[in-house]
Design a protein around this motif. Structure first.
Motif, PDB file in Angstrom:
ATOM      1  N   HIS A  27      37.353  63.702  66.287  1.00  0.00           N
ATOM      2  CA  HIS A  27      38.800  63.733  66.045  1.00  0.00           C
ATOM      3  C   HIS A  27      39.596  63.454  67.315  1.00  0.00           C
ATOM      4  O   HIS A  27      40.796  63.673  67.348  1.00  0.00           O
ATOM      5  CB  HIS A  27      39.202  65.101  65.486  1.00  0.00           C
ATOM      6  N   ARG A  28      38.913  62.952  68.344  1.00  0.00           N
ATOM      7  CA  ARG A  28      39.571  62.819  69.646  1.00  0.00           C
ATOM      8  C   ARG A  28      40.722  61.815  69.614  1.00  0.00           C
ATOM      9  O   ARG A  28      41.793  62.057  70.195  1.00  0.00           O
ATOM     10  CB  ARG A  28      38.549  62.394  70.699  1.00  0.00           C
ATOM     11  N   ASP A  29      40.538  60.680  68.955  1.00  0.00           N
ATOM     12  CA  ASP A  29      41.591  59.661  68.920  1.00  0.00           C
ATOM     13  C   ASP A  29      42.858  60.202  68.266  1.00  0.00           C
ATOM     14  O   ASP A  29      43.972  59.937  68.739  1.00  0.00           O
ATOM     15  CB  ASP A  29      41.106  58.424  68.166  1.00  0.00           C
ATOM     16  N   ARG A  30      42.692  60.952  67.196  1.00  0.00           N
ATOM     17  CA  ARG A  30      43.871  61.514  66.508  1.00  0.00           C
ATOM     18  C   ARG A  30      44.541  62.591  67.360  1.00  0.00           C
ATOM     19  O   ARG A  30      45.768  62.720  67.366  1.00  0.00           O
ATOM     20  CB  ARG A  30      43.448  62.073  65.163  1.00  0.00           C
ATOM     21  N   TYR A  31      43.725  63.355  68.070  1.00  0.00           N
ATOM     22  CA  TYR A  31      44.274  64.357  68.980  1.00  0.00           C
ATOM     23  C   TYR A  31      45.121  63.686  70.054  1.00  0.00           C
ATOM     24  O   TYR A  31      46.248  64.122  70.344  1.00  0.00           O
ATOM     25  CB  TYR A  31      43.123  65.153  69.601  1.00  0.00           C
ATOM     26  N   LEU A  32      44.599  62.613  70.653  1.00  0.00           N
ATOM     27  CA  LEU A  32      45.342  61.908  71.691  1.00  0.00           C
ATOM     28  C   LEU A  32      46.601  61.251  71.126  1.00  0.00           C
ATOM     29  O   LEU A  32      47.632  61.170  71.809  1.00  0.00           O
ATOM     30  CB  LEU A  32      44.452  60.847  72.342  1.00  0.00           C
ATOM     31  N   HIS A  42      44.715  56.891  62.388  1.00  0.00           N
ATOM     32  CA  HIS A  42      45.473  58.144  62.369  1.00  0.00           C
ATOM     33  C   HIS A  42      44.965  59.130  61.342  1.00  0.00           C
ATOM     34  O   HIS A  42      45.350  60.310  61.357  1.00  0.00           O
ATOM     35  CB  HIS A  42      46.955  57.853  62.103  1.00  0.00           C
ATOM     36  N   GLY A  43      44.101  58.685  60.430  1.00  0.00           N
ATOM     37  CA  GLY A  43      43.564  59.585  59.417  1.00  0.00           C
ATOM     38  C   GLY A  43      44.603  59.976  58.379  1.00  0.00           C
ATOM     39  O   GLY A  43      45.704  59.414  58.316  1.00  0.00           O
ATOM     40  N   ARG A  44      44.269  60.981  57.599  1.00  0.00           N
ATOM     41  CA  ARG A  44      45.181  61.434  56.542  1.00  0.00           C
ATOM     42  C   ARG A  44      45.904  62.729  56.889  1.00  0.00           C
ATOM     43  O   ARG A  44      47.028  62.953  56.448  1.00  0.00           O
ATOM     44  CB  ARG A  44      44.400  61.636  55.244  1.00  0.00           C
ATOM     45  N   VAL A  45      45.253  63.581  57.667  1.00  0.00           N
ATOM     46  CA  VAL A  45      45.802  64.921  57.892  1.00  0.00           C
ATOM     47  C   VAL A  45      46.879  64.910  58.965  1.00  0.00           C
ATOM     48  O   VAL A  45      47.954  65.495  58.782  1.00  0.00           O
ATOM     49  CB  VAL A  45      44.669  65.908  58.268  1.00  0.00           C
ATOM     50  N   LEU A  46      46.621  64.255  60.109  1.00  0.00           N
ATOM     51  CA  LEU A  46      47.586  64.273  61.214  1.00  0.00           C
ATOM     52  C   LEU A  46      48.957  63.726  60.804  1.00  0.00           C
ATOM     53  O   LEU A  46      49.983  64.351  61.131  1.00  0.00           O
ATOM     54  CB  LEU A  46      47.036  63.493  62.408  1.00  0.00           C
TER      55      LEU A  46
END
Length: 435
Positions: free
Chosen positions: A90-95, A195-199
């Motif tokens: 999940h690092r990319d979404r965190y950044l 970015h995914g679905r949750v972020l």
């Protein structure tokens, strides 16, 4: 516009492109005087004042970059990144979330290019490619720019137009709501991050909720920090869903850096919003550099020389961007644009073009807001263009040491996405109001 096109399409350095733009402007003014018989006024005094202001801002940027360089050498940037970092999946979404929260926070309380000078290098140290890191900071800070430095652009527009600043705040927020709700998606698409679905749900929903509260409060000074709080709450909510419980671990040096940098940003915002002219922004930032370096002050000149040797071209380009903006502000262009700014789309376009050529949302509002019944839309147009304007790109390029062409192309993509969600919303509201 010439500066933007040459830098983006031909790949020139920004210093070369903006020098060409200034040279063409002055040459055409002289030729017009020779061949038309009319005396064309060149505002040398205003251009000189803009150059002095540009030099002061260059000192601010140099101080911020020097501080970041010292922080990087001390391992502070790495400590800040890993304080809440989830597992690598999940690092990319965190950044992505960090870029939005960090850029929004620095823009809301300080501005002066500080979002890119810290967030850009922070992402680069995390392994993000330099153009993408700079673009993420540029696009992430753009919607917050309407309320930069505790609402200074709104307050300037209110003073020029004699409108209620609360009305302007609520109006600008209303126009920006779609961009605020979709900001994680916009930044992710522009810099090729999944970015995914949750972020997007957590950050977008909390930022949108903060925007709705801001519409109700109608406070220019509180709106930027409130939006930042919403984005930060959304990021923490996302991390909570991933890990169940959150723990923050920072090194003592990182805590010191956060306190020094955060305090300097708050002071910088207060100086700008309270119009404390005797306290110059570069004094605040260099004071922060000395406070962080204490008691080893002897290392400051070495770091400053190192940064200056790598970034002097971008800093000179920054000064020339402001000179070009001053020349254009004294040209017939503002009066011509104001004559067509009664319709909301044109008011938006005036702010958009004004930001590209002047590089300052506050300057755009001081120059263009008096000629339109929709100054809030002019403000939003300027904020959308902030991800692409040559001034901001010069600061970003100096921060991450990358060619302006690559950064500007990504920033332009983000600007297109921001405008792509705001303009249809604007047209829909305009149609509803008209019917």
């Amino acid at each position: 516009m010439l500066t933007l096109l040459v830098t983006t399409l031909l790949g020139w350095e920004l210093l070369e492109a903006v020098s060409l733009a200034v040279g063409l402007h002055l040459s055409l003014s002289v030729l017009a005087s020779l061949f038309t018989g009319c005396t064309v006024h060149v505002p040398w005094m205003h251009a000189g004042q803009a150059a002095v202001k540009g030099a002061e801002i260059a000192l601010v940027v140099l101080a911020s970059l020097t501080l970041v360089e010292m922080m990087r050498n001390d391992g502070v940037l790495e400590s800040l990144l890993t304080a809440l970092e989830p597992d690598h999946r999940h690092r990319d979404r965190y950044l992505l979330g960090v870029s939005i929260v960090g850029a929004g926070a620095l823009e809301s309380v300080a501005s002066f290019g500080t979002p890119t000078t810290l967030v850009g290098p922070l992402l680069v140290d995390a392994g993000v490619r330099k153009p993408l890191a700079a673009a993420a900071a540029l696009i992430g800070h753009a919607p917050f720019g309407a309320f930069a430095a505790f609402g200074v652009p709104v307050l300037v527009a209110a003073e020029v137009t004699r409108r209620d600043p609360g009305d302007l705040t609520a109006g600008a927020l209303l126009w920006e709501l779609p961009a605020l709700a979709l900001l994680p998606v916009i930044v992710g698409k522009a810099v090729d991050v999944r970015h995914g679905r949750v972020l997007p749900v957590t950050v977008g929903l909390m930022t949108l909720a903060a925007g709705v509260v801001g519409c109700a409060l109608r406070s220019p000074a509180l709106t930027g920090p409130l939006l930042t709080f919403g984005a930060a709450a959304g990021l923490l909510w996302y991390l909570k869903l991933l890990e169940g419980e959150l723990s923050v671990e920072l090194s003592p040096r990182a805590v010191r850096a956060a306190v020094v940098y955060g305090t300097s940003m708050l002071i910088l915002g207060a100086v700008k919003s309270l119009h404390l002219d005797r306290v110059r922004p570069w004094m605040v930032l260099w004071g922060a550099v000395l406070a962080y370096a204490a008691p080893r002050w002897g290392r400051v000149p070495g770091y400053a020389r190192s940064v200056l040797s790598r970034s002097w071209r971008e800093l000179v380009a920054l000064i020339l961007c402001l000179v070009l903006g001053a020349l254009i502000a004294d040209s017939p262009l503002p009066d011509v644009l104001r004559g067509y700014a009664s319709a909301p789309p044109v008011a938006f376009a005036v702010g958009f073009v004004g930001e590209l050529v002047m590089g300052s949302t506050t300057a755009v509002m001081a120059t263009f807001s008096s000629g339109t019944p929709h100054p809030d839309l002019t403000l939003v147009g300027a904020a959308c263009a902030a991800a692409t304007c040559p001034y901001n790109v010069a600061v970003a390029a100096a921060a991450v040491r990358s060619h302006e062409k690559r950064i500007m192309r990504r920033g332009l993509l983000g600007t297109v996405y921001l405008s792509g969600v705001i303009v249809p919303w604007m047209l829909a509201l305009w149609w509803i109001e008209g019917s």
